[in-house]
Design an enzyme around this catalytic site. Sequence first.
Site, PDB file in Angstrom:
ATOM      1  N   VAL A 102       0.840  -1.214   0.000  1.00 60.33           N
ATOM      2  CA  VAL A 102       0.000   0.000   0.000  1.00 60.33           C
ATOM      3  C   VAL A 102       0.871   1.259   0.000  1.00 60.33           C
ATOM      4  O   VAL A 102       2.037   1.215   0.379  1.00 60.33           O
ATOM      5  CB  VAL A 102      -0.979   0.042   1.211  1.00 60.33           C
ATOM      6  CG1 VAL A 102      -1.964  -1.100   1.133  1.00 60.33           C
ATOM      7  CG2 VAL A 102      -0.234   0.053   2.516  1.00 60.33           C
TER       8      VAL A 102
ATOM      9  N   ALA B  21      -6.853   0.854  -5.918  1.00 55.36           N
ATOM     10  CA  ALA B  21      -7.672   0.638  -7.122  1.00 55.36           C
ATOM     11  C   ALA B  21      -7.777  -0.846  -7.441  1.00 55.36           C
ATOM     12  O   ALA B  21      -8.825  -1.325  -7.883  1.00 55.36           O
ATOM     13  CB  ALA B  21      -7.078   1.404  -8.302  1.00 55.36           C
TER      14      ALA B  21
ATOM     15  N   ASP C 197      -5.205   5.191 -12.411  1.00 53.49           N
ATOM     16  CA  ASP C 197      -5.015   3.901 -11.722  1.00 53.49           C
ATOM     17  C   ASP C 197      -6.182   2.949 -11.994  1.00 53.49           C
ATOM     18  O   ASP C 197      -6.002   1.817 -12.431  1.00 53.49           O
ATOM     19  CB  ASP C 197      -4.918   4.105 -10.200  1.00 53.49           C
ATOM     20  CG  ASP C 197      -3.555   4.580  -9.760  1.00 53.49           C
ATOM     21  OD1 ASP C 197      -2.820   5.122 -10.609  1.00 53.49           O
ATOM     22  OD2 ASP C 197      -3.226   4.426  -8.569  1.00 53.49           O
TER      23      ASP C 197
HETATM   24  O1  PMV Z   1       0.693   6.922  -6.350  1.00 51.37           O
HETATM   25  P1  PMV Z   1      -0.207   6.319  -7.363  1.00 51.37           P
HETATM   26  O2  PMV Z   1       0.265   5.081  -7.924  1.00 51.37           O
HETATM   27  O3  PMV Z   1      -1.620   6.257  -6.924  1.00 51.37           O
HETATM   28  O4  PMV Z   1      -0.184   7.297  -8.638  1.00 51.37           O
HETATM   29  C1  PMV Z   1      -0.646   8.565  -8.558  1.00 51.37           C
HETATM   30  C2  PMV Z   1      -0.474   9.254  -9.864  1.00 51.37           C
HETATM   31  C3  PMV Z   1      -0.680  10.743  -9.743  1.00 51.37           C
HETATM   32  O5  PMV Z   1      -0.548  11.264 -11.070  1.00 51.37           O
HETATM   33  C4  PMV Z   1       0.370  11.383  -8.863  1.00 51.37           C
HETATM   34  C5  PMV Z   1      -2.048  11.062  -9.203  1.00 51.37           C
HETATM   35  C6  PMV Z   1      -3.195  10.736 -10.135  1.00 51.37           C
HETATM   36  O6  PMV Z   1      -4.323  10.715  -9.646  1.00 51.37           O
HETATM   37  O7  PMV Z   1      -2.993  10.553 -11.332  1.00 51.37           O
END
Ligand code: PMV
Length: 313
Positions: free
Chosen positions: A102, A110, A152
């Site tokens: 996590v 997701a 995601d």
């Molecule tokens: O940290 P992760 O894997 O949930 O990725 C987030 C990606 C961002 O661009 C930073 C946020 C988003 O909602 O796209």
Amino acid sequence: MPAFTAHAPAKIILFGEHAVVYGHPAIAVPVTSLQARAFIRADVRAPRGQVHLLAPAIQLDAYLEELAPHHPLRRVIELTAERVGASYLPACQITIQSAIPVASGLGSGAAVSVALSRAVAAYLGKSLSAEAVSEIAYEVEKIYHGTPSGIDNTVIALQRAIFFVRGKPIQPLHIQCPFTLVIADSGISSPTAATVADVRAAWQQNTAYYEALFDQIAAIVSEARAFIEKGENSRLGELMNRNQSLLQQLGVSCAELDYLIDVALRAGAAGAKLSGGGRGGNLIALVDPSTSTQVAQSLKEAGAGGVIITTVR
Ligand code: PMV
């Protein structure tokens, strides 16, 4: 006794995180070696509609109605039931397991939402399209992240590489030639909501500067798409390095990620960058299959945890 299982993969963002929140494109791919799983078993002896939820990894053992109305798992179940036109879920026990770490940029929230939504739909005798599951997971991403771009839930529900632009129709990405990545965990847990909020505050203070950074990231994403579609994978390393430099300028890298990225490059990676929200979580390094073990080993020796070698196809 009927039982239903559904899985969903982890994901990584290859290029374009953060800028994607502001309407710029990004590229993401599923990571099938890490999965979340939801298992539902009917419980004919339980009172009507009693749903018992177990998620050992987060020490959850509760009945659905005991969870707060905005608990992510409760929302997934209720939104899925609503979507398929069911007024309640027949009594059952739901177990959620996930091998996806996590708060590390791998899309664990997701993936759990997608697996759970698919399992609930199947248990109700329905099947939902990838788009419908993605929409449900997106609603729940808002609880975790505040203002998610939707990348995601989209890549995880589709289970294939995507070129993603917020609010635009999904564009699957054709990978002409497979390529190898090493994914390594910095060991620092970093909630995406925090980095996204910090970037937003900085953008509000100095909009022109941040827009210019986002534009440069968007240009890298478009170049990367063209190289991936043409199979010119050797060009991607340099793009990763440039993307990482822009992420540093956005303020979402950190000393530990910078150090591990340097280790990967010295060990022979063609390029490396953080992936996801940043300030911790995972980095990705583009490697030749012949150097993948060496890069993975160097990262482990440098203190990275959860080092995975994966082929993107
Ligand atoms: O940290 P992760 O894997 O949930 O990725 C987030 C990606 C961002 O661009 C930073 C946020 C988003 O909602 O796209």
